[in-house]
Design an enzyme around this catalytic site. Structure first.
Site: not given
Length: 542
Positions: A461, A513
């Site tokens: 983006t 994560h």
């Protein structure tokens, strides 16, 4: 021998669809590749065309039914149409022998149908004289409860051809087109622009043979009064000359009191979009002349006087696409263990390369050389070196992708959409630039399809196009990482013990994560930085 009409092959992420609308009835004659039925999935509407010319003999999946990939929807037989379509041939065919033969059969059918059609005949529009149809909204899938009437492309009394677009229905995923069931005209609009409609809700009444351009006979003579009666307010708001305004554009035109004739439309068929009006407001090229503006302002003054210091509030409904974006972003933050790591890249080499070859690139490939092509190619190489960043999470499973499909975020009037570039590792920079321009144009026109939107193993983006210096992008599930690009800004940098002014860009990598360790995320971003600061690495694969 009958030919089967089958549903399209759905991609893996789409389990089933629903029959939105049949454009033909049993007994109707069809031509090869003519639109017969529309299948709606949770992402887009798919068109099913006739595999052969003939007559529709069987409909095996009614409107609203749920169908599977490649399921048989109906059958086409050889020969000409019968029944209702036979009547149409009797009315319109130039073959006098065939017409007279069919009239004999039609007389008996007419006697049986006269009683059933009496009520409909009383309601026929003055312009038509033909059969009436209810124009309905498409059949929405279970995940979509309702839609919004975005635009009416035709006015009451305006002549249209069969399968010509009448209206756009906006849902939280795609814009659906509602087409004319036959040649004729709208006799009544029951759902105005901006109104909420449910699946298969009646939007308008349509009369066959109506409209000012249908010509000839009774329908041609009666259609003129119908258009005169309906032309008043609708035509002024919706169309000026050959120009059609999108709803958001029409609203801005009214707010800024602009002359539509002076605005150049960049949408499909010259349609004026919100961006066109914004440009006209900025450069002041569409202001109305004093003579035409004065009466309007004088008329508006009593009802809406301007009060200095007034604290104005305006409440508007959130678009369905915006609601879906909000849900997905909140879901990503609630379900993913999301972290963001940052770095910066020196854009000196890429900017020099771009300045040196941009003219040659344009002449060779007929497309401008931008920055996104370099970032997509660098990301493709980095994803190959760090497969965890290219993976996705499916429940308790990790899916490693042996290819790089990179989604590119595109801003539209309706919200942010993420079309996907396929197999970016094998794409050339020119291919990337050309595809991104195409995505942007079709995204603004609402023409991105399901195949453009599904899948994707990584997303990029670019907030820098709007001036963002630094941001934290949110992951696009089920992907596990997203790269944020930002504004290129000159800053003093220490280079070989000296202070130099360099064009710098901050990069942000948000990652899940649960899947990606911090070490891999940081090294991925460092690899991306090295490839961009020395573009020769992309050619040498080092």
């Amino acid at each position: 021998m009958a030919t089967e009409i089958k549903a399209p092959t759905f991609p893996e992420s789409v389990a089933e669809g629903s029959v939105a609308a049949w454009h033909k009835k049993p007994g109707d004659s069809v031509e090869r590749d003519e639109l017969i039925v529309e299948i709606e999935t949770d992402k887009v509407v798919l068109e099913v065309v006739a595999p052969e010319a003939g007559t529709l003999t069987d409909v095996m999946a009614e409107e609203g039914d749920t169908v599977q990939s490649e399921q048989v929807l109906g059958k086409i037989g050889e020969g000409s149409a019968s029944g209702d379509s036979g009547k149409k041939e009797a009315q319109s065919s130039d073959d006098s022998a065939e017409k007279s033969a069919e009239k004999a059969d039609d007389k008996q059918e007419d006697k049986q149908e006269d009683k059933q059609e009496d009520k409909q005949e009383d309601k026929k529009a003055s312009g038509g004289g033909g059969k009436q149809h209810d124009v309905k909204a498409p059949s929405f899938p279970e995940s979509i409860q309702e839609g919004t009437v975005a635009t009416w492309h035709k006015k009451v009394g305006e002549a249209v051809k069969r399968d010509e677009v009448l209206a756009d229905i906006e849902t939280d995923k795609v814009v659906l087109e509602v087409v004319a069931p036959a040649d004729g005209a709208l006799s009544e609009i029951k759902a105005e622009e901006g109104s909420q409609v449910e699946s298969e809700a009646v939007l308008a009444t349509f009369t066959e043979g109506g409209g000012s351009d249908s010509g000839g006979g009774e329908s041609g003579g009666d259609s003129a009064p119908e258009k005169a009666d309906s032309g008043g307010d609708d035509s002024a708001d919706e169309k000026v000359g050959d120009k059609i305004l999108a709803p958001s554009a029409r609203k801005m035109v009214a707010e800024h009191d602009l002359d539509v004739a002076k605005i150049e439309g960049t949408g499909k068929g010259g349609r004026i979009l919100k961006e066109d009006v914004q440009k006209a407001v900025k450069d002041g090229s569409a202001k109305k002349a004093a003579k035409s503006a004065a009466p309007e302002k004088a008329a508006a003054a009593p009802s809406a006087p301007a009060v200095e210091g007034e604290r104005v509030e305006k409440r508007v409904p959130m678009s369905r696409l915006r609601q879906t974006i909000a849900k997905r972003l909140v879901q990503a933050q609630q379900t993913a263990a999301m972290l963001t790591t940052y770095n910066e890249v020196d854009m000196t080499e890429i900017m020099a390369l771009r300045a040196q070859y941009k003219e040659t690139f344009l002449k060779t490939h007929d497309i401008k050389l931008g920055f996104m092509g370099f970032f997509v190619k660098a990301a493709s190489e980095a994803l190959k070196r760090f497969p965890d960043v290219n993976a996705s999470i499916d429940g308790t499973d990790i899916v490693y992708h042996g290819y790089q499909d990179i989604g590119v975020a595109v801003s539209t009037d309706r919200g942010l959409v993420v079309p996907v570039l396929r197999d970016t590792d094998s794409m050339k920079i020119a291919d990337v630039e050309r595809k991104i321009v195409d995505f942007g144009k079709r995204g603004r026109d609402g023409k991105l399809g399901m195949d453009d939107m599904i899948g994707g193993t990584f997303t990029i983006t670019n907030g820098g196009t709007f001036g963002s210096l630094l941001s934290t992008p949110i992951i696009n599930p089920p992907q596990t990482a997203i790269l944020g690009m930002h504004k290129i800004q000159e800053r003093p940098m220490a280079v070989n013990g000296k202070v130099e002014i360099r064009p710098m860009m901050y990069l942000a990598l948000s990652y899940d994560h649960r899947m990606i360790d911090g070490k891999d995320a940081v090294q991925f971003l460092v690899t991306l930085k090295e490839l961009l600061e020395d573009p020769a690495r992309l050619l040498l694969d080092v």
